[in-house]
Structures are given as structure tokens and as C-alpha cells.
Design a protein around this motif. Sequence first.
Motif, short mmCIF file in Angstrom:
data_model
loop_
_atom_site.label_atom_id
_atom_site.label_comp_id
_atom_site.label_asym_id
_atom_site.label_seq_id
_atom_site.Cartn_x
_atom_site.Cartn_y
_atom_site.Cartn_z
N PRO A 125 0.84 -1.21 0.00
CA PRO A 125 0.00 0.00 0.00
C PRO A 125 0.88 1.26 0.00
O PRO A 125 1.93 1.27 0.64
CB PRO A 125 -0.79 -0.11 1.31
N ASP A 126 0.45 2.27 -0.74
CA ASP A 126 1.18 3.54 -0.80
C ASP A 126 0.59 4.46 0.26
O ASP A 126 -0.55 4.90 0.15
CB ASP A 126 1.01 4.14 -2.20
N PRO A 127 1.37 4.75 1.33
CA PRO A 127 0.80 5.54 2.44
C PRO A 127 0.43 6.97 2.01
O PRO A 127 -0.38 7.63 2.68
CB PRO A 127 1.93 5.56 3.48
N ASN A 128 0.98 7.43 0.89
CA ASN A 128 0.68 8.80 0.45
C ASN A 128 -0.44 8.87 -0.59
O ASN A 128 -0.77 9.94 -1.08
CB ASN A 128 1.94 9.44 -0.15
N SER A 129 -1.01 7.72 -0.93
CA SER A 129 -2.02 7.73 -1.99
C SER A 129 -3.29 8.44 -1.55
O SER A 129 -3.73 8.31 -0.41
CB SER A 129 -2.37 6.30 -2.37
N THR A 130 -3.88 9.19 -2.46
CA THR A 130 -5.17 9.82 -2.21
C THR A 130 -6.28 9.04 -2.91
O THR A 130 -7.45 9.41 -2.84
CB THR A 130 -5.19 11.27 -2.71
N HIS A 131 -5.91 7.98 -3.61
CA HIS A 131 -6.87 7.20 -4.39
C HIS A 131 -7.68 6.31 -3.45
O HIS A 131 -7.15 5.73 -2.51
CB HIS A 131 -6.11 6.34 -5.41
N LYS A 132 -8.99 6.19 -3.71
CA LYS A 132 -9.85 5.44 -2.81
C LYS A 132 -10.15 4.02 -3.28
O LYS A 132 -10.94 3.31 -2.66
CB LYS A 132 -11.17 6.20 -2.58
N GLY A 133 -9.59 3.63 -4.42
CA GLY A 133 -9.72 2.22 -4.83
C GLY A 133 -9.03 1.35 -3.80
O GLY A 133 -8.14 1.80 -3.08
N GLU A 134 -9.43 0.08 -3.73
CA GLU A 134 -8.88 -0.82 -2.72
C GLU A 134 -7.37 -1.04 -2.92
O GLU A 134 -6.91 -1.15 -4.05
CB GLU A 134 -9.56 -2.19 -2.78
N THR A 135 -6.63 -1.13 -1.82
CA THR A 135 -5.23 -1.54 -1.91
C THR A 135 -5.19 -3.05 -2.17
O THR A 135 -6.18 -3.76 -1.98
CB THR A 135 -4.46 -1.27 -0.61
N ARG A 136 -4.01 -3.52 -2.59
CA ARG A 136 -3.86 -4.96 -2.83
C ARG A 136 -4.14 -5.75 -1.56
O ARG A 136 -4.79 -6.79 -1.60
CB ARG A 136 -2.44 -5.24 -3.34
N GLU A 137 -3.67 -5.22 -0.44
CA GLU A 137 -3.87 -5.92 0.83
C GLU A 137 -5.36 -6.04 1.16
O GLU A 137 -5.83 -7.10 1.58
CB GLU A 137 -3.09 -5.20 1.94
N THR A 138 -6.11 -4.97 0.93
CA THR A 138 -7.56 -5.01 1.16
C THR A 138 -8.22 -6.06 0.28
O THR A 138 -9.07 -6.84 0.72
CB THR A 138 -8.18 -3.63 0.87
N ARG A 139 -7.81 -6.11 -0.99
CA ARG A 139 -8.40 -7.08 -1.92
C ARG A 139 -8.13 -8.51 -1.47
O ARG A 139 -9.00 -9.38 -1.51
CB ARG A 139 -7.80 -6.88 -3.32
N LEU A 140 -6.89 -8.75 -1.03
CA LEU A 140 -6.54 -10.11 -0.62
C LEU A 140 -7.26 -10.49 0.68
O LEU A 140 -7.65 -11.64 0.87
CB LEU A 140 -5.02 -10.26 -0.49
N LYS A 141 -7.46 -9.52 1.55
CA LYS A 141 -8.25 -9.81 2.75
C LYS A 141 -9.70 -10.10 2.39
O LYS A 141 -10.34 -10.95 3.01
CB LYS A 141 -8.15 -8.64 3.73
N GLU A 142 -10.23 -9.41 1.38
CA GLU A 142 -11.58 -9.71 0.89
C GLU A 142 -11.63 -11.15 0.36
O GLU A 142 -12.59 -11.89 0.60
CB GLU A 142 -12.02 -8.73 -0.20
N PHE A 143 -10.57 -11.53 -0.38
CA PHE A 143 -10.49 -12.92 -0.89
C PHE A 143 -10.62 -13.91 0.26
O PHE A 143 -11.34 -14.91 0.16
CB PHE A 143 -9.16 -13.12 -1.63
N LEU A 144 -9.93 -13.62 1.36
CA LEU A 144 -9.93 -14.56 2.49
C LEU A 144 -11.26 -14.61 3.25
O LEU A 144 -11.50 -15.53 4.02
CB LEU A 144 -8.79 -14.22 3.46
N THR A 145 -12.13 -13.63 3.03
CA THR A 145 -13.47 -13.73 3.63
C THR A 145 -14.32 -14.76 2.87
O THR A 145 -15.35 -15.20 3.37
CB THR A 145 -14.24 -12.39 3.62
N GLN A 146 -13.91 -15.11 1.65
CA GLN A 146 -14.73 -15.99 0.80
C GLN A 146 -14.03 -17.30 0.46
O GLN A 146 -14.64 -18.17 -0.18
CB GLN A 146 -15.06 -15.27 -0.53
N ASN A 147 -12.75 -17.44 0.79
CA ASN A 147 -11.97 -18.60 0.37
C ASN A 147 -11.02 -19.03 1.50
O ASN A 147 -10.66 -18.21 2.33
CB ASN A 147 -11.12 -18.25 -0.88
N LYS A 148 -10.62 -20.28 1.44
CA LYS A 148 -9.75 -20.82 2.50
C LYS A 148 -8.28 -20.84 2.12
O LYS A 148 -7.41 -20.98 2.97
CB LYS A 148 -10.18 -22.25 2.83
#
Lengths: 233, 233
Positions: free
Chosen positions: B162-185
Motif C-alpha cells: 500500500p502507498d501511504p501517500n495515496s489519495t486514491h480510494k480504490g482498494e489496496t492490494r492488501e484489502t483485496r486479498l483480505k476480501e479474498f480470504l473472507t470468501q476462500n480458504k
Amino acid sequence: MNCIIASTSTIHGSNYLEYLKPKLIDFFKQKSKLVFIPFARPSGISHDEYTTKVKQALGDVFTEIKGLHEFKHPIEAITQAEAIFTGGGNTFLLVKELHQKGLMEPLANAIRKGTNYLGTSAGSNICGPNMKTTNDMPIVYPPSFETLGLLNFNINAHYLDPDPNSTHKGETRETRLKEFLTQNKQSVVGLREGAYLETKDQKITLKGNLSARIFEVDKLPYELQPEQTLNYL
Amino acid sequence: MNCIIASTSTIHGSNYLEYLKPKLIDFFKQKSKLVFIPFARPSGISHDEYTTKVKQALGDVFTEIKGLHEFKHPIEAITQAEAIFTGGGNTFLLVKELHQKGLMEPLANAIRKGTNYLGTSAGSNICGPNMKTTNDMPIVYPPSFETLGLLNFNINAHYLDPDPNSTHKGETRETRLKEFLTQNKQSVVGLREGAYLETKDQKITLKGNLSARIFEVDKLPYELQPEQTLNYL
């Protein structure tokens, strides 16, 4: 159709839906009840948590806000709704749920009949013919990538210009959308954060302060300016 | 299994496959013929163009490099191959083609029997049980998201912090992968550009100079260091 199709719910340095609030107060002024579709579950939050977040943001605009998951008969809820809001999150999750619950067509029909519709991010991606221009991770397998088809072009929410200083070799958004056009005929409207489309009286108008980037087969991408319309894509 | 599973073909400031070349010369030293799978078509280039690119990069390593699209009997070509390379591009395109041509299982079997395999980016994403952690845009609808299943965890290629200086509100890669783990093992190995996994004698070792980020259900993400193994994920 009466739609607000927004790139994002939230812009940098501002709270959830805050930048859109004045617009939404006007857009929903004759409506007292909102049906919220929470299926995209951003960061994996629950349907209840997501609905609570919307109640906090829009509780003063409606007398009642109810998550679609709370209805015993969701198709009926959609058909009879005065106003509908689909929130952002993961487009794959959203589309899977809508198809599996048989909601895609009833939702499209309700909006075509004039039900006021607000979409942000994933809720905007589904307004085109398909979800093939989402930025989201395919964390679940939907039975189809087809979506509402309210627009005859696709949306790319959170559109991001290429960073000329990036050393990262992953594809830029522009490269990805050009790849889409090698396999599909639909044009794509890249909506930057803060921009939204408003549909009214058969017209689709770009709103907000930012231009949008338009991708069409066999054309160089170009910019659409705020207040321009895009009926004829 | 003898695999090199790389985050990317190309690192910043270097030519196609250049950073991996010394490793590849050693890895393929007993092999004279390479079958190249060009189906991911980066930026929409043709199968022929893509194969030419690989010939330019690896022409001095093999006496023959042939694109899988050039074979009349692709399943046979895979089964009899000495060495196989699947290039990067769009994972959805790649997976759709592999399923439609009935190649997924023959490819997995060939690699399990010891055929030397190189994957970069999309060609690495397919080594896990499914393609649900790709970063690519879903420009086509594959008949399934299931992939080779050589590893019992998923790969996220081009992993980006994640880029700590980003102003973009799209999901970070880490957020996406955590979303993956809510649905997959499945666990996920986020491979930064320049990192790769090497499989040899039942061992999977992280190679390159960078650590990898590991995502597992109900755990905080953590770092795997170069030369560490990850058999037991």
C-alpha cells in the motif's frame, strides 16, 4: 431513467458520501424510503454493518433505510422500492448475489420504470452491459458477467491515470481497458473519483469537476468534459 | 516438480526476462526445445508476436521455441514437451483458452511428472488452485476460475505494498486479498516484482532479493524471507 452513477462513494479527505450529499438531497427529495443493496461488502464487512454505515450517512435524507438482505421477499422489495442505492465493494460478490437471487432483471426493470437509483463504484459498474471492466479481484465466480445493461457502454469506476514515475510493471488502467477492447465491442467510460453520470430524460450527463476518459474500439482514448452528454456512445 | 514461478517477466529498467536469464540458463540446461503458451496476450498482442518476443529473449537457451498455437495437436504438444513456459498478460484470457482447449489437466499432469515449467505473472497465477487472486481485468468469461492446482496456495503476482501517500480510494492490494480470504480458504503468497518461487524435490523456496507477503485466514499478513521454504502453507 433517474440515475446517479458515481465513480466512488468517498473522495480523499472527506467522509462517506459527503461530497455527493448536496446532490443526493435534491435527487431523492420526493422519496422517503431507501432500499440499500449491501452485497458488494467492501473489506468483507457484513450486510448489517454496511447498511448501518449508509444509515449514518443518509439517515437525514430518508425516513427509512433498509438493507435488501432484511426483506423476506427481495424481488418484491426491489419492484416496489421508491429509491435504490447499490454500494461499492467487490463487483464479483455483488454480481454473484444479484444473479443467484434472481435480482438482476427485476432491478433493471425497476430502474427503467423510473425508480431513483444511486450507484457508487461496484454499484455503478453494474449499470453497463457487463462487469468486464471492473478493477476488482475475482474472489468469487459469478454465474455470468452480464449486468443491468441500463447503459450501452461500460463503466470503469475509480479511473486512474497512468503514473509516469511508476516503476511497477503491472498493467496500467489504460492498458487493461485497451485489452478489454481487443475482446469486446462496448465502449468504456473511465470515471475518475469525484465524477459521476446523471441520467435524466434520456440524457446522460457527466457531472463533477473532472473530465472522464472514453475508450472506444479502433479510436484513441479521449476526454469527455463535465456537463457534456454521452447519449451516442 | 521443477518450476520457476515468477511475479513478473520484467523488472524496472531491464529487458524482457533479463533479470531471470542466468537462472533460466541453469534451469533449462538439459532442455533443447521449449513450448511457449502465449494465450494471455499482454496488451492484446497476437500469439505470433508474443512467441517472437520469447524467441528474442530465450533463442540462445533453446534450439527450438514454438508457440502452443502453432501445434496441430496442442494436448500432445504439452504431454511430450521437454520444457514449458506460460507468459504473462491477462489471466482471464489465459484460463479461458486453457479450459476451452482442454489443456488445464494435461498441463498440470505434465508438470507433476517433472516437465520443467516457467511461469511469469499470469503464468504463475495459474499454478495455484484458482485464479481468484489475479489483479487482471475480467475482459472475458472463463468457464471456471479453477487452475492447475500445483500449489495448495494461490499466487498474487506483481504484489504491491500500500502507498501511504495515496489519495486514491480504490482498494489496496492488501484489502483485496483480505476480501479474498473472507470468501476462500486458500492462503495467498504475494510475490513482489523480482521475487519468484522455485519448486524442487517437494520443496518450494522463495528466491530473489525480496521478501514475500503471506495472507492466511484468521492471521495477520506476514513476511516470508528469501531462501525460506513454504511447504506447509
